[in-house]
Design a protein around this motif. Structure first.
Motif, PDB file in Angstrom:
ATOM      1  N   ARG A   1       0.977   5.405   0.330  1.00 58.53           N
ATOM      2  CA  ARG A   1       0.172   6.536   0.784  1.00 58.53           C
ATOM      3  C   ARG A   1       0.628   7.808   0.078  1.00 58.53           C
ATOM      4  N   PHE A   2      -0.119   8.853   0.295  1.00 65.25           N
ATOM      5  CA  PHE A   2       0.200  10.159  -0.296  1.00 65.25           C
ATOM      6  C   PHE A   2       1.647  10.562   0.083  1.00 65.25           C
ATOM      7  N   GLY A   3       2.417  10.969  -0.906  1.00 67.92           N
ATOM      8  CA  GLY A   3       3.782  11.440  -0.640  1.00 67.92           C
ATOM      9  C   GLY A   3       4.831  10.359  -0.685  1.00 67.92           C
ATOM     10  N   GLU A   4       4.408   9.107  -0.849  1.00 66.05           N
ATOM     11  CA  GLU A   4       5.406   8.025  -0.906  1.00 66.05           C
ATOM     12  C   GLU A   4       5.962   7.873  -2.312  1.00 66.05           C
TER      13      GLU A   4
ATOM     14  N   GLU B   1      13.641  17.201  -7.929  1.00 63.97           N
ATOM     15  CA  GLU B   1      14.528  17.681  -6.862  1.00 63.97           C
ATOM     16  C   GLU B   1      14.565  16.727  -5.671  1.00 63.97           C
ATOM     17  N   ARG B   2      13.727  15.695  -5.697  1.00 62.62           N
ATOM     18  CA  ARG B   2      13.725  14.741  -4.570  1.00 62.62           C
ATOM     19  C   ARG B   2      14.463  13.470  -4.986  1.00 62.62           C
ATOM     20  N   ARG B   3      15.448  13.081  -4.168  1.00 65.18           N
ATOM     21  CA  ARG B   3      16.233  11.892  -4.520  1.00 65.18           C
ATOM     22  C   ARG B   3      15.453  10.617  -4.227  1.00 65.18           C
TER      23      ARG B   3
ATOM     24  N   LYS C   1       0.855  -1.184   0.000  1.00 60.24           N
ATOM     25  CA  LYS C   1       0.000   0.000   0.000  1.00 60.24           C
ATOM     26  C   LYS C   1       0.889   1.231   0.000  1.00 60.24           C
TER      27      LYS C   1
ATOM     28  N   LEU D   1      15.155   7.159  -2.732  1.00 61.95           N
ATOM     29  CA  LEU D   1      15.839   6.330  -1.726  1.00 61.95           C
ATOM     30  C   LEU D   1      16.145   4.940  -2.298  1.00 61.95           C
ATOM     31  N   TYR D   2      15.280   4.483  -3.186  1.00 63.40           N
ATOM     32  CA  TYR D   2      15.489   3.155  -3.790  1.00 63.40           C
ATOM     33  C   TYR D   2      16.767   3.151  -4.633  1.00 63.40           C
TER      34      TYR D   2
END
Lengths: 450, 80
Positions: B19-22, B48-50, B17, B52-53
């Motif tokens: 969620r918002f922002g994931e 601009e967001r790295r 699942k 994580l994967y």
């Protein structure tokens, strides 16, 4: 022709006055000197020397005048006396080099599959922490791994400051309050706890994410460098946050390992250095006393530990407030902290006297006013940190030497050793330390790495 | 830097699942589905967001990789 009487009458105006001119040729003329060339050269040299002397004298007068304008001559600062040293063998420096070289060569055995499995589990935790940061939308974040982005998010809700009272005009004029002004700034991850007064939960969540991120970066570097063994200079007296990250990855070690922990080596070394007879009060008791609790919480114990360590290394006022805040991530009242430091000074008078004595060597004369001195905080810190670091390094080296080749990593307060622990090893390390630091008390324990 | 794909709605993908922002893990969905979801506003690109994967590819199992900065390597990784 009428006869003119010679009387006292003046010569009549119509008679032309006769002016007699004579060539100026006095009878006594000045003598003409015919000096020999050698004499003339001598005179010229004497004249040159006289001009040079006059010029030098004028320059000296000018310098003296300028010195007079700048105030009295500054007295150079006296160096602090050499500190007491432990009883070490003459070739200890060579031994220390050999110990570190052997630790580096041995390396730390890492089980790659265990490391991968642990890394996967921690990556899942990191995603969970990322989710919890974003779920609370009091502060909106973009990239949580980047400090400028996180700082901008906190700044957008006016939380990027400790909100300490600003410096008053009177303080600015007298040079006071500079430490408080510096402490008010949030410049790095380490300072984010200062924003907890405005936004406590986002700060807690961001710290949880950041710690997990930094630890995972360390774990990934372990994995990438590992070919069964990992070798690094961090394992030879490394310090700072990386030691904590390494500690978190110990479950991925291959084979049996154990840790030798030296309890509060900083206090033991300082007590020995200053001949402090009062034994260490455990931080739990300090926390219970200071916070008025029978069973203080872990965060209160952490504050007590941080204050004790900061005070032991000679920190005070806003510098100590900053260091305690960084270590415990809690904002404590500055005045309370000062009161607790006074209690510590009364409890350990020899250590307090030691700091007073050493700090007195770091007052430097400044300005043109006679007797106006300023404390050189940077030099004082540099000196004290260097000397304490030297002693702590000796403690760690002596402990590593005592475990005879099983040490694979040494830090200031614990050693990582491979193999199965021998029962008497902790006592042996303690004996070695107390022999070198005569009259000191060290508390050494041993624990198996799970 | 490749943009990171972020969910703007709660979404179920298999047994997971979001969620918002994931972040959507790279390479999980076919490119055409990603495009459709971007067009429909279910996903949004954040350059601009790295990801994580990608940063922790050895642990996330992601095939795409992203390098850590020099500053991060100096501050957090094991020195040689």
């Amino acid at each position: 022709m009428p006869k003119i009487e010679k009387t006292n009458q003046l010569t009549p105006m119509y008679e032309e006055q006769k002016i007699t001119e004579h060539e100026h040729s006095p009878f006594l003329r000045p003598p003409i000197h015919f000096d020999p060339p050698a004499r003339r050269e001598q005179d010229a040299a004497a004249h040159k020397a006289a001009v040079a002397a006059a010029s030098s004298e004028a320059a000296e007068r000018e310098m003296a005048y300028l010195r007079g304008l700048s105030g009295p001559a500054r007295v150079p600062r006296a160096e602090p006396p050499p500190l007491r040293g432990p009883a070490l063998p003459e070739d200890f420096a060579e031994q220390a080099g050999a110990i570190d070289e052997a630790i580096y060569d041995r390396g730390v055995a890492i089980h790659r599959d265990q490391l991968l499995s642990l890394g996967r589990a921690r990556f899942a935790e990191l995603l969970e922490k990322d989710r919890s940061v974003r779920s609370l939308q009091r502060v909106l974040f973009n990239d949580l791994t980047s400090w400028p982005d996180v700082a901008a998010s906190f700044a957008s809700v006016s939380a990027l400051s400790a909100h300490l009272p600003p410096r008053k005009m009177k303080e600015q004029m007298s040079g006071a309050g500079e430490g408080r002004e510096k402490a008010n700034k949030i410049e790095d991850w380490q300072d984010l706890w200062k924003a907890a007064q405005q936004e406590p939960e986002p700060v807690r969540n961001v710290y949880a994410f950041h710690d997990a991120f930094a630890s995972l970066v360390f774990g990934q570097s372990l994995l990438l460098q590992s070919d069964g063994k990992v070798r690094s200079h961090l394992f030879c007296s490394g310090k700072g946050a990386k030691v904590g990250y390494f500690n978190e990855w110990l479950p991925s070690l291959s084979g049996p390992h154990f840790r030798i922990v030296i309890g509060q080596p900083l206090f033991s070394v300082l007590a020995w250095l200053c001949k402090e007879p009062t034994p260490l009060t455990p931080p739990v008791d300090l926390a219970a006393d200071w916070f008025g609790k029978r069973a203080p919480s872990p965060s209160q114990i952490k504050v007590a530990e941080a204050i004790l360590e900061g005070w032991l290394v000679g920190l005070s006022s806003w510098n100590l407030w900053n260091v305690v805040g960084r270590a415990s991530r809690q904002r404590i009242d500055h005045d309370w902290m000062q009161g607790w430091c006074r209690e510590l000074a009364a409890r350990y008078p020899a250590i307090s006297r030691f700091h007073d004595g050493i700090s007195s060597y770091f007052w430097t004369q400044v300005g043109s006013l006679d007797g106006y001195t300023k404390f050189d905080e940077n030099d004082y810190r540099h000196y004290l940190d260097r000397e304490i670091e030297k002693l702590l390094s000796v403690v760690s080296l002596l402990a590593a030497r005592s475990v005879e080749g099983s040490c694979v990593a040494r830090f200031s307060d614990w050693l990582l050793c491979q193999g199965k622990p021998k029962d008497s090893l902790a006592e042996k390390v303690q004996e070695q330390l107390e022999a070198a630091f005569t009259g000191s008390t060290f508390r050494v324990t041993m624990e198996v790495v799970p | 830097m490749r943009p990171t794909l972020i969910f703007l709605h709660h979404t179920d993908l298999g047994d997971r699942k979001f969620r918002f922002g994931e972040e959507l893990p790279p390479g999980v969905l076919p490119a055409t589905v990603v495009d459709q979801w971007l067009d429909s506003g279910r996903l949004k690109e954040y350059p601009e967001r790295r990801s994580l994967y990608r940063v922790f590819a050895p642990f996330s199992g992601c095939k795409e990789r992203e390098q850590l900065t020099e500053d991060e390597l100096t501050s957090y990784s094991l020195p040689k």
